[in-house]
Every structure is written in structure tokens, then in C-alpha cells.
Write a protein that holds these residues in place. Structure first.
Motif, short mmCIF file in Angstrom:
data_model
loop_
_atom_site.label_atom_id
_atom_site.label_comp_id
_atom_site.label_asym_id
_atom_site.label_seq_id
_atom_site.Cartn_x
_atom_site.Cartn_y
_atom_site.Cartn_z
N THR A 116 0.85 -1.18 0.00
CA THR A 116 0.00 0.00 0.00
C THR A 116 0.88 1.23 0.00
OG1 THR A 116 -0.08 -0.02 2.41
CG2 THR A 116 -1.87 -1.14 1.24
N ALA A 121 -2.51 2.78 6.33
CA ALA A 121 -3.79 2.22 5.88
C ALA A 121 -3.99 0.83 6.47
CB ALA A 121 -3.81 2.14 4.36
N ARG A 122 -5.24 0.46 6.59
CA ARG A 122 -5.58 -0.88 7.09
C ARG A 122 -5.10 -1.93 6.10
NH1 ARG A 122 -11.56 -2.13 8.66
NH2 ARG A 122 -10.80 -4.05 9.49
N VAL A 124 -4.99 -5.00 3.63
CA VAL A 124 -6.00 -5.55 2.74
C VAL A 124 -5.64 -6.99 2.45
CG1 VAL A 124 -7.04 -5.31 0.45
CG2 VAL A 124 -6.35 -3.28 1.73
N SER A 125 -6.64 -7.86 2.44
CA SER A 125 -6.39 -9.27 2.16
C SER A 125 -6.05 -9.45 0.69
CB SER A 125 -7.62 -10.11 2.54
OG SER A 125 -8.66 -9.84 1.65
N ALA A 129 -10.55 -7.62 -0.36
CA ALA A 129 -11.54 -7.21 0.64
C ALA A 129 -10.83 -6.79 1.92
CB ALA A 129 -12.50 -8.36 0.93
N ARG A 130 -11.48 -5.99 2.73
CA ARG A 130 -10.89 -5.57 4.00
C ARG A 130 -10.91 -6.73 4.98
NH1 ARG A 130 -11.99 0.25 6.05
NH2 ARG A 130 -10.93 1.34 4.39
N ARG A 131 -9.87 -6.82 5.81
CA ARG A 131 -9.82 -7.85 6.83
C ARG A 131 -10.79 -7.50 7.94
NH1 ARG A 131 -3.71 -8.58 8.35
NH2 ARG A 131 -4.66 -7.84 10.25
#
Length: 154
Positions: A116, A121-122, A124-125, A129-131
Motif C-alpha cells: 500500500t 492504511a488498514r 488488505v487481504s 476485501a478488508r480484513r
């Protein structure tokens, strides 16, 4: 031409005979010959006797055929067990001189790492999709809110 049910019985009997013979042979090689059932010991003794006169592949084929015929009649097949249909050739990854009883393991593919641009940032799988947030984190946040509420209301 054989009926559909006898073909099904033949296929199941053949598969079981091949699997059982391989299991019996491995158990005998590991020193558990005496614990095998009587019919297994009989088949393996015949297999060993034939090894003096013929190749291992031929002896194995005869032993599997004998077991197959016994299983075919036990499963309700009538008459002589039909010759099994030739199996389709193995996938293209098999080399010309490959041995049938060799197991090849494939290494699992490593998951692709997505980078990223923003380090904060969170994550990402790999599927994009978001974990999901772990349940323990949600529980800890709720406990903190309850403690803060109790502290502020007193």
C-alpha cells in the motif's frame, strides 16, 4: 455389454482392490504382516512367490486382479469380473520414465503481498476485501468504553 450396475460394482471393486493391496503391501513392509487379515496374507504370499518368476509389476497386477475378482463377487457381481476399462493417461506433468507408485508433492504457492502507498492504511487481504476486525479487539474496546463510562458518571 455389461449392465450399468455391474460396471459400477466392477469400478468400486477394482478401486478397493488396488487400495487394499497397496495398504497390505505397505503394512507388510513395515513389519505388520502377522496383523493382516487371513485373505491379505494369502494374497501377499502369492505375490511374493510370483516375484521369483516374474517382474514386480506383473506380480502386482495378478495380485490386484485376484483381489478384484473376490471383491466383485462379494459386492454382488455375477459371473466373472469384467476387465476394467483402461484408465485415461495421467496429466502432462508426468515424465516418460515416471514410476506409478511415486507420489509427487507440489509446493504451496506463497500468497502475493500487496503493497500500500500509505503505511497507515488498514491491511488488505489478497482477495482485495478488508480484513475483519478481530473479536478480541472489539471486546477490549467495549470493556474500555464501559470502564470509561463508569469512571465519568461517578
Amino acid at each position: 455389454m455389461a449392465s450399468k450396475s455391474s460396471t459400477s460394482i466392477a469400478r468400486r471393486a477394482r478401486t478397493r482392490a488396488e487400495a487394499d493391496f497397496a495398504t497390505w503391501l505397505m503394512m507388510a513392509k513395515l513389519g505388520s504382516f502377522d496383523t493382516l487379515p487371513e485373505n491379505a496374507q494369502k494374497v501377499l504370499n502369492g505375490y511374493r512367490e510370483r516375484l521369483d518368476r516374474m517382474s514386480e509389476i506383473e506380480s502386482k497386477a495378478i495380485a490386484v486382479r485376484e483381489t478384484y475378482q473376490a471383491y466383485y463377487s462379494d459386492m454382488g457381481g455375477t459371473g466373472d469380473a469384467p476387465e476394467p476399462e483402461p484408465r485415461s493417461p495421467a496429466p502432462a506433468d508426468r515424465s516418460e520414465g515416471a514410476v506409478d507408485n511415486v507420489v509427487r508433492f507440489k509446493k504451496p504457492q506463497k500468497p502475493k503481498v500487496t503493497r500500500t502507498a500509505d503505511r497507515g492504511a488498514r491491511p488488505v487481504s489478497p482477495s482485495g476485501a478488508r480484513r475483519p476486525v478481530p473479536a478480541l479487539l472489539i471486546f477490549a474496546a467495549l470493556c474500555a468504553i464501559v470502564v470509561a463510562w463508569k469512571f465519568l458518571t461517578k
